[in-house]
Scaffold this motif. Structure first.
Motif, mmCIF file in Angstrom:
data_model
loop_
_atom_site.group_PDB
_atom_site.id
_atom_site.type_symbol
_atom_site.label_atom_id
_atom_site.label_comp_id
_atom_site.label_asym_id
_atom_site.label_seq_id
_atom_site.Cartn_x
_atom_site.Cartn_y
_atom_site.Cartn_z
ATOM 1 N N SER A 1 9.398 6.922 3.457
ATOM 2 C CA SER A 1 10.709 6.330 3.189
ATOM 3 C C SER A 1 10.910 6.027 1.705
ATOM 4 O O SER A 1 12.034 6.089 1.205
ATOM 5 N N CYS A 2 9.838 5.685 1.007
ATOM 6 C CA CYS A 2 9.937 5.406 -0.434
ATOM 7 C C CYS A 2 10.060 6.675 -1.269
ATOM 8 O O CYS A 2 10.553 6.626 -2.409
ATOM 9 N N ALA A 3 9.601 7.777 -0.729
ATOM 10 C CA ALA A 3 9.486 8.999 -1.533
ATOM 11 C C ALA A 3 10.834 9.484 -2.045
ATOM 12 O O ALA A 3 10.966 9.875 -3.214
ATOM 13 N N TRP A 4 11.868 9.450 -1.212
ATOM 14 C CA TRP A 4 13.117 10.105 -1.581
ATOM 15 C C TRP A 4 13.939 9.330 -2.598
ATOM 16 O O TRP A 4 14.473 9.933 -3.530
ATOM 17 N N PRO A 5 14.064 8.010 -2.502
ATOM 18 C CA PRO A 5 14.719 7.306 -3.628
ATOM 19 C C PRO A 5 13.979 7.477 -4.942
ATOM 20 O O PRO A 5 14.606 7.665 -5.996
ATOM 21 N N LEU A 6 12.651 7.450 -4.884
ATOM 22 C CA LEU A 6 11.869 7.635 -6.109
ATOM 23 C C LEU A 6 12.057 9.036 -6.675
ATOM 24 O O LEU A 6 12.298 9.214 -7.883
ATOM 25 N N LEU A 7 11.954 10.041 -5.799
ATOM 26 C CA LEU A 7 12.010 11.425 -6.265
ATOM 27 C C LEU A 7 13.380 11.773 -6.832
ATOM 28 O O LEU A 7 13.495 12.322 -7.944
ATOM 29 N N LEU A 8 14.436 11.450 -6.101
ATOM 30 C CA LEU A 8 15.784 11.836 -6.535
ATOM 31 C C LEU A 8 16.184 11.118 -7.819
ATOM 32 O O LEU A 8 16.792 11.719 -8.714
ATOM 33 N N ALA B 1 8.034 16.221 -13.117
ATOM 34 C CA ALA B 1 7.775 17.657 -13.237
ATOM 35 C C ALA B 1 8.950 18.476 -12.706
ATOM 36 O O ALA B 1 9.358 19.470 -13.331
ATOM 37 N N VAL B 2 9.505 18.078 -11.563
ATOM 38 C CA VAL B 2 10.621 18.824 -10.990
ATOM 39 C C VAL B 2 11.843 18.746 -11.901
ATOM 40 O O VAL B 2 12.577 19.733 -12.082
ATOM 41 N N GLY B 3 12.080 17.588 -12.493
ATOM 42 C CA GLY B 3 13.220 17.448 -13.387
ATOM 43 C C GLY B 3 13.060 18.196 -14.697
ATOM 44 O O GLY B 3 14.053 18.667 -15.274
ATOM 45 N N TRP B 4 11.826 18.339 -15.169
ATOM 46 C CA TRP B 4 11.586 18.972 -16.468
ATOM 47 C C TRP B 4 11.470 20.487 -16.356
ATOM 48 O O TRP B 4 11.953 21.218 -17.213
ATOM 49 N N TYR B 5 10.837 20.974 -15.267
ATOM 50 C CA TYR B 5 10.634 22.415 -15.093
ATOM 51 C C TYR B 5 11.665 22.935 -14.087
ATOM 52 O O TYR B 5 11.589 22.635 -12.888
ATOM 53 N N SER C 1 0.836 -1.210 0.000
ATOM 54 C CA SER C 1 0.000 0.000 0.000
ATOM 55 C C SER C 1 0.865 1.253 0.000
ATOM 56 O O SER C 1 0.682 2.161 -0.817
ATOM 57 N N GLY C 2 1.817 1.316 0.921
ATOM 58 C CA GLY C 2 2.693 2.486 0.986
ATOM 59 C C GLY C 2 3.544 2.644 -0.249
ATOM 60 O O GLY C 2 3.727 3.763 -0.759
ATOM 61 N N PHE C 3 4.070 1.536 -0.769
ATOM 62 C CA PHE C 3 4.928 1.596 -1.951
ATOM 63 C C PHE C 3 4.152 2.078 -3.177
ATOM 64 O O PHE C 3 4.634 2.954 -3.924
ATOM 65 N N VAL C 4 2.974 1.531 -3.405
ATOM 66 C CA VAL C 4 2.182 1.922 -4.581
ATOM 67 C C VAL C 4 1.736 3.374 -4.476
ATOM 68 O O VAL C 4 1.818 4.140 -5.450
ATOM 69 N N ILE C 5 1.253 3.785 -3.302
ATOM 70 C CA ILE C 5 0.823 5.178 -3.129
ATOM 71 C C ILE C 5 1.994 6.123 -3.366
ATOM 72 O O ILE C 5 1.858 7.162 -4.038
ATOM 73 N N SER C 6 3.160 5.787 -2.832
ATOM 74 C CA SER C 6 4.330 6.640 -3.012
ATOM 75 C C SER C 6 4.723 6.725 -4.489
ATOM 76 O O SER C 6 5.031 7.814 -4.992
ATOM 77 N N ALA C 7 4.713 5.603 -5.186
ATOM 78 C CA ALA C 7 5.088 5.616 -6.606
ATOM 79 C C ALA C 7 4.111 6.447 -7.435
ATOM 80 O O ALA C 7 4.527 7.226 -8.302
ATOM 81 N N VAL C 8 2.827 6.304 -7.152
ATOM 82 C CA VAL C 8 1.817 7.045 -7.917
ATOM 83 C C VAL C 8 1.942 8.541 -7.692
ATOM 84 O O VAL C 8 1.752 9.351 -8.620
ATOM 85 N N LEU C 9 2.289 8.948 -6.479
ATOM 86 C CA LEU C 9 2.375 10.377 -6.172
ATOM 87 C C LEU C 9 3.737 10.979 -6.523
ATOM 88 O O LEU C 9 3.810 12.108 -7.031
ATOM 89 N N ILE C 10 4.810 10.258 -6.270
ATOM 90 C CA ILE C 10 6.141 10.847 -6.319
ATOM 91 C C ILE C 10 6.739 10.818 -7.725
ATOM 92 O O ILE C 10 7.438 11.772 -8.121
ATOM 93 N N ILE C 11 6.514 9.768 -8.492
ATOM 94 C CA ILE C 11 7.114 9.712 -9.826
ATOM 95 C C ILE C 11 6.639 10.859 -10.713
ATOM 96 O O ILE C 11 7.462 11.521 -11.363
#
Length: 289
Positions: free
Chosen positions: A165-172, A117-121, A102-112
């Motif tokens: 905890s999943c957010a930062w590896p995904l985001l960076l 967007a952060v990388g492009w803009y 649950s946490g992993f899927v929610i984090s991937a859907v929100l953070i990727i």
């Protein structure tokens, strides 16, 4: 020399076995040879693991290690079988899987999407950079008491910990993936008249996908790490609860089986993600040695 002997010598000279011609199609079509090849490859890859398991079994039985604190692997498996028969293992595994997925899927859907967007803009990246650096350098386990105080000891605090905890590896990794796309690809696509939507969908996202998958696999490992720690603090079910409760009750084989269960789940997660990566990146040329 007879014709049969001559034929045998010729076959040996060409490196072919002395097999009747009618039997060769049968052997070629038989599933035995592919299975034997697969078993051979598996044995080579698993040789070190088999050696470690053998050492684990032998060391306590030979008195090299105290079997009370480090029981043989056969006793650990037997303890796990007893947990499975009572149904306790199913409850713990299902609770941990539900929280982690649950946490992993929610984090991937929100953070990727946010990372794309952060990388492009560039302006959005400049705006959020300070906040991202502060949050990613704050250890998730240090915030565990805060999540428990604010969200209680129920499922919400544990799933939120996994999301964080999943957010930062995904985001960076997603931000880095977008920024590392070859500028020549972008210029070529724009020269050919690609719209911004086509540029992102046909060039940016496919080129960034390999690095994004690296972040996804790192996030899956972080999810299990933080989940087990949170289950040790406040939970009534889960593999983390099984480990800490077995330690307090001095049920050492069950404790080791809980650790093995976490390892197996992590390996299964990684195998599934590798399969998805191969599925979504079939266009990528394999790297040859």
């Amino acid at each position: 020399m007879s014709s049969i002997e001559m034929l045998t010598l010729l076959e040996l000279a060409h490196g072919r076995p002395d097999v009747p011609a009618g039997a060769r199609p049968f052997l070629a079509a038989s599933p035995v040879l592919p299975a034997l090849r697969w078993l051979g490859r598996f044995a080579r890859r698993s040789l070190l693991l088999l050696v470690l398991l053998s050492a684990w079994e032998a060391a306590p039985r030979l008195g090299l290690i105290d079997p009370v604190f480090f029981p043989p692997v056969s006793e650990v498996i037997a303890a796990g079988w007893q947990l499975a028969q009572t149904g306790e293992l199913y409850d713990d595994v299902s609770a941990s899987l539900l929280r982690a997925l649950s946490g992993f899927v929610i984090s991937a859907v929100l953070i990727i999407p946010l990372g794309l967007a952060v990388g492009w803009y560039a302006r959005l990246g400049d705006l959020l950079n300070q906040f991202i650096e502060i949050c990613r350098n704050t250890a998730p386990l240090a915030l565990l008491p805060v999540f428990i105080l604010l969200l209680g000891i129920g499922e919400l605090s544990k799933i939120t910990m996994v999301i964080y905890s999943c957010a930062w590896p995904l985001l960076l990794n997603t931000i880095a993936a977008v920024k590392q796309v070859d500028p020549l690809l972008i210029k070529s696509a724009r020269t050919m008249g690609a719209s911004p939507q086509q540029l992102f969908r046909k060039v940016i996202f496919p080129a960034a996908l390999p690095t994004i998958f690296v972040g996804i696999r790192l996030a899956s490992a972080s999810a299990m790490l933080v989940l087990v720690a949170s289950e040790m603090v406040g939970a009534k079910a889960g593999l983390g609860y099984l480990i800490i409760n077995s330690q307090y009750s001095f049920l050492i084989p069950q404790m080791y089986f809980g650790i093995l269960g976490i390892t197996v789940i992590g390996l299964a997660f990684n195998a599934i993600l590798e399969a998805l990566e191969r599925r979504f990146m079939r266009w990528k040329a394999p790297v040859s040695a």
